[in-house]
Motif scaffolding. Structure first.
Motif, PDB file in Angstrom:
ATOM      1  N   MET A 134       0.829  -1.205   0.000  1.00 19.14           N
ATOM      2  CA  MET A 134       0.000   0.000   0.000  1.00 19.14           C
ATOM      3  C   MET A 134       0.864   1.256   0.000  1.00 19.14           C
ATOM      4  O   MET A 134       0.551   2.251  -0.646  1.00 19.14           O
ATOM      5  CB  MET A 134      -0.936  -0.013   1.216  1.00 19.14           C
ATOM      6  N   ARG A 135       1.978   1.196   0.727  1.00 15.90           N
ATOM      7  CA  ARG A 135       2.887   2.347   0.740  1.00 15.90           C
ATOM      8  C   ARG A 135       3.451   2.606  -0.650  1.00 15.90           C
ATOM      9  O   ARG A 135       3.546   3.755  -1.099  1.00 15.90           O
ATOM     10  CB  ARG A 135       3.987   2.078   1.763  1.00 15.90           C
ATOM     11  N   ARG A 136       3.832   1.554  -1.379  1.00 19.11           N
ATOM     12  CA  ARG A 136       4.361   1.732  -2.735  1.00 19.11           C
ATOM     13  C   ARG A 136       3.295   2.296  -3.673  1.00 19.11           C
ATOM     14  O   ARG A 136       3.602   3.128  -4.538  1.00 19.11           O
ATOM     15  CB  ARG A 136       4.887   0.395  -3.265  1.00 19.11           C
ATOM     16  N   GLN A 137       2.047   1.840  -3.508  1.00 21.34           N
ATOM     17  CA  GLN A 137       0.966   2.381  -4.328  1.00 21.34           C
ATOM     18  C   GLN A 137       0.836   3.887  -4.131  1.00 21.34           C
ATOM     19  O   GLN A 137       0.679   4.647  -5.090  1.00 21.34           O
ATOM     20  CB  GLN A 137      -0.360   1.694  -3.961  1.00 21.34           C
ATOM     21  N   ILE A 138       0.908   4.334  -2.883  1.00 21.76           N
ATOM     22  CA  ILE A 138       0.751   5.759  -2.590  1.00 21.76           C
ATOM     23  C   ILE A 138       1.909   6.567  -3.146  1.00 21.76           C
ATOM     24  O   ILE A 138       1.714   7.627  -3.757  1.00 21.76           O
ATOM     25  CB  ILE A 138       0.618   5.975  -1.068  1.00 21.76           C
ATOM     26  N   LEU A 139       3.138   6.085  -2.935  1.00 23.53           N
ATOM     27  CA  LEU A 139       4.303   6.834  -3.389  1.00 23.53           C
ATOM     28  C   LEU A 139       4.457   6.813  -4.905  1.00 23.53           C
ATOM     29  O   LEU A 139       4.913   7.796  -5.504  1.00 23.53           O
ATOM     30  CB  LEU A 139       5.572   6.288  -2.722  1.00 23.53           C
ATOM     31  N   ASP A 140       4.089   5.700  -5.535  1.00 23.30           N
ATOM     32  CA  ASP A 140       4.239   5.587  -6.987  1.00 23.30           C
ATOM     33  C   ASP A 140       3.114   6.295  -7.737  1.00 23.30           C
ATOM     34  O   ASP A 140       3.352   6.906  -8.781  1.00 23.30           O
ATOM     35  CB  ASP A 140       4.290   4.113  -7.406  1.00 23.30           C
ATOM     36  N   ARG A 141       1.890   6.204  -7.204  1.00 28.33           N
ATOM     37  CA  ARG A 141       0.730   6.765  -7.921  1.00 28.33           C
ATOM     38  C   ARG A 141      -0.176   7.503  -6.932  1.00 28.33           C
ATOM     39  O   ARG A 141      -1.283   7.063  -6.638  1.00 28.33           O
ATOM     40  CB  ARG A 141      -0.025   5.653  -8.624  1.00 28.33           C
ATOM     41  N   PRO A 142       0.271   8.625  -6.394  1.00 29.44           N
ATOM     42  CA  PRO A 142      -0.510   9.325  -5.361  1.00 29.44           C
ATOM     43  C   PRO A 142      -1.865   9.832  -5.849  1.00 29.44           C
ATOM     44  O   PRO A 142      -2.865   9.717  -5.133  1.00 29.44           O
ATOM     45  CB  PRO A 142       0.416  10.477  -4.950  1.00 29.44           C
ATOM     46  N   PHE A 143      -1.918  10.391  -7.066  1.00 31.81           N
ATOM     47  CA  PHE A 143      -3.189  10.919  -7.559  1.00 31.81           C
ATOM     48  C   PHE A 143      -4.165   9.798  -7.911  1.00 31.81           C
ATOM     49  O   PHE A 143      -5.384   9.951  -7.787  1.00 31.81           O
ATOM     50  CB  PHE A 143      -2.947  11.816  -8.781  1.00 31.81           C
ATOM     51  N   HIS A 144      -3.618   8.687  -8.341  1.00 31.81           N
ATOM     52  CA  HIS A 144      -4.428   7.494  -8.628  1.00 31.81           C
ATOM     53  C   HIS A 144      -5.144   7.013  -7.358  1.00 31.81           C
ATOM     54  O   HIS A 144      -6.365   6.792  -7.359  1.00 31.81           O
ATOM     55  CB  HIS A 144      -3.486   6.411  -9.166  1.00 31.81           C
TER      56      HIS A 144
END
Length: 369
Positions: free
Chosen positions: A239-249
């Motif tokens: 979940m942390r990688r999702q936020i850092l990689d694609r924050p607007f997504h």
């Protein structure tokens, strides 16, 4: 922790107004509901008012009660019923026919037709109170006549010429006897002095309590982040990688998720039969928002560490430190008027989006990965 939960609740309730970029409003009968950045209402012809915003102003007279919350709150018209107001600065100029309950930093009160309950840092009482008064503050300007009893807890009291207490005066002090009360205000026979520990009324805000509460919130977020890292380390990392990689997504998906949950609660309420499910949906939105804040705070902390050239956290201590750093930085940014609120809201929605991607994995978003 309490401040974070309250902030999440306020964000969720104000979400429609923020999404539209303008003031949200509707009325039921003679009752008026408003929410927005700047809310000014002429209450003439209205019964009850329910207003929230950064700046809230009420002009004109209302026949019912007023429920107000904002950074700056001004009541210029008469209130026929009760007044409930909370904010950094609250000024009540028009007379209140019923009781008044006020909480904030700088409060000014005029004529009250019922009982008065007030707590703040800087208090000014300038009008008569027909019932009892419960007053807690750091600095109190007391220039009013109170027909009933007065419970008073204050570090400093400035007695005005109009100050009169017709009932009992119960003073709560660190050392009973320190507060000087002129005989014209209340004779010694009607004054009762008690230890401050016995005070059971509203408590005024103070910098010490605010700082301690802030630090406890940061520690609590760090502890919960460490606990999640122990229980589900791989899922938290994903979940942390999702936020850092694609924050607007993740932000957009979080907005859709919270809108769906809150909207479902409204639709359940409209069916009447499903009205009992509405509180459950609101609770789900609040719990989901808090969980989203935890995940986003952790991701924010890790992002800060990575920005300074540190490696990804692998140990429990490093993950707890990341969550604490994220909570501390987010809390400081959240103190900025209005913009800080939007930042915290964005963190909540981003975290909710990451949780949604991990738990539900909606097909229309999976295809983008």
């Amino acid at each position: 922790m309490q401040k974070v939960i309250l902030c999440l609740a306020a964000c969720l309730l104000a979400l429609p107004a923020l999404a539209e970029g303008e003031m949200a409003h509707f009325a039921i009968g003679a009752d008026v509901f408003r929410a927005g950045r700047s809310v000014e209402v002429d209450g003439a012809g209205s019964d009850d008012l329910f207003l929230a915003g950064e700046i809230v102003t009420v002009t004109g007279d209302i026949t019912g009660s007023a429920h107000l919350a904002g950074r700056e709150v001004r009541v210029e018209g008469a209130v026929g019923g009760d007044l409930y107001a909370a904010g950094d600065e609250v000024t009540q100029q028009g007379p209140v026919g019923g009781d008044a309950t006020l909480f904030g930093r700088a409060l000014s009160v005029s004529s009250i037709g019922g009982d008065l309950r007030i707590a703040g840092s800087d208090l000014q009482l300038t009008g008569p109170v027909a019932g009892y008064a419960m007053v807690a503050g750091e600095k109190v300007g007391f220039d009013a006549e109170v027909a009933g009893d007065v419970s008073l807890a204050a570090e400093q009291v400035i007695w005005g010429e109009a100050a009169r207490i017709r009932g009992r005066l119960i003073v709560y002090e660190e050392t009973p006897g320190d507060l000087d009360v002129p005989d014209r205000v209340a004779p010694d026979a009607r004054i009762e002095r008690r230890e401050i520990e016995a005070w059971e009324g509203p408590t005024p805000p103070s910098w010490r309590r605010a700082i301690i509460g802030f630090l406890l919130g940061v520690v609590g977020i760090a502890a919960l982040g460490a606990l999640i890292a122990v229980l589900v380390p791989e899922r938290l990392a994903e979940m942390r990688r999702q936020i850092l990689d694609r924050p607007f997504h993740t932000l957009w998906l979080g907005f859709l998720t919270q809108s769906a949950v809150i909207g479902a609660g409204v639709l359940f309420a409209l069916t009447l039969i499903g009205l009992l499910l509405t509180p459950a949906m609101i609770l789900l939105a609040l719990v989901g928002g808090f969980a989203g804040y935890l995940v986003a705070a952790y991701a924010f902390g890790v992002g800060l560490f990575l920005a300074f050239g540190r490696s990804e956290p692998l140990s429990i201590g490093a993950r707890a430190l990341s969550a604490g750093l994220g909570a501390l930085a987010a809390g400081i940014i959240g103190l900025i008027p209005f913009l800080g609120w939007l930042f915290v809201l964005a963190m909540v929605l981003t975290g909710v989006g990451a949780i949604t991607l991990r738990v539900i994995r909606p097909s229309f978003f999976v295809g983008d990965e």
